[in-house]
Design a protein around this motif. Structure first.
Motif: not given
Length: 167
Positions: A94-121
């Protein structure tokens, strides 16, 4: 700039918000906020100790109050899941002027290599005015993964924010 924070070499400022109802109530000692603060200070950011707030409406208020200080970077930890009180991602979006979805997508992708629960973020990232805002999960592993990724891109984010070119 947050003038009450410690002096850092880079002259950049940061705020850390921990979203945890149990930690805010003193029922649990947060371990993620100190990891983030240590990481920031090691990179020359000026930052105070983490602000610990309860999940829910307190998160949105903490985001607004923190942005009023115009920090260069605002990192949240916790409140990114699917629980009823997990509203950090919504309040941040709600407060963002410019979203950078790639950052969060990559964080979830990297995290999912360790635990599938990372995809719930549901964490998000982007710019709110001149502040780079990043939601990290509430687990120490998720925070460490997020800081690793952040370290890879943060200089470029600030360069672009400040008018740099894509060389």
């Amino acid at each position: 700039m947050n003038s009450s924070a410690e002096t850092g070499d880079a002259g950049r400022t940061a705020v850390v918000i921990v979203s945890s109802t149990r930690a805010a109530a003193g029922q649990y000692t947060d371990t993620t906020g100190p990891i983030i603060v240590e990481w920031l200070r090691a990179r020359g950011f000026r930052t105070d100790e983490p602000l610990v707030v309860a999940d829910g409406p307190d998160v949105a208020a903490a985001l607004r109050e923190s942005l009023a200080k115009s920090p260069d970077l605002l990192i949240t930890t916790g409140g990114t899941g699917i629980g009823a009180g997990d509203v950090t991602a919504d309040a941040t979006a709600a407060i963002l002027d410019k979203a950078l979805p790639g950052f969060s997508e990559e964080l979830r992708r990297r995290g999912s290599t360790k635990t599938p629960f990372a995809l719930m973020s549901r964490g998000v990232a982007g710019l709110a005015g001149g502040t780079f805002v990043v939601n990290l999960p509430g687990s120490t592993g998720g925070v460490k993964d997020g800081l690793e990724l952040l370290g890879e891109v943060i200089d470029h984010v600030f360069d672009q924010r400040d008018g740099g070119r894509h060389d």
